[in-house]
Design a protein around this motif. Sequence first.
Motif, mmCIF file in Angstrom:
data_model
loop_
_atom_site.group_PDB
_atom_site.id
_atom_site.type_symbol
_atom_site.label_atom_id
_atom_site.label_comp_id
_atom_site.label_asym_id
_atom_site.label_seq_id
_atom_site.Cartn_x
_atom_site.Cartn_y
_atom_site.Cartn_z
ATOM 1 N N HIS A 28 0.829 -1.211 0.000
ATOM 2 C CA HIS A 28 0.000 0.000 0.000
ATOM 3 C C HIS A 28 0.864 1.262 0.000
ATOM 4 N N ASN A 34 -0.378 6.058 -4.811
ATOM 5 C CA ASN A 34 -0.480 6.666 -3.479
ATOM 6 C C ASN A 34 0.623 7.688 -3.218
ATOM 7 N N ARG A 37 -0.528 11.380 -2.470
ATOM 8 C CA ARG A 37 -1.203 11.524 -1.185
ATOM 9 C C ARG A 37 -0.202 11.544 -0.032
#
Length: 54
Positions: A28, A34, A37
Amino acid sequence: MAHEDLVWLAQSFGLFYLIGLSVIVLVHVYWPSNKKRFERAAAAILEAEDRPCR
């Protein structure tokens, strides 16, 4: 089933559970989509601080 067998089973399950959870977290975190972010979250602590916390 003896107590030693249950202890071994619980320890083995816990070990594989934590290894699997660590792999999921790492995937993740390093997933390319990602990145923005996490960069925004890292920079957010440095932005808009013009007065003390109080």
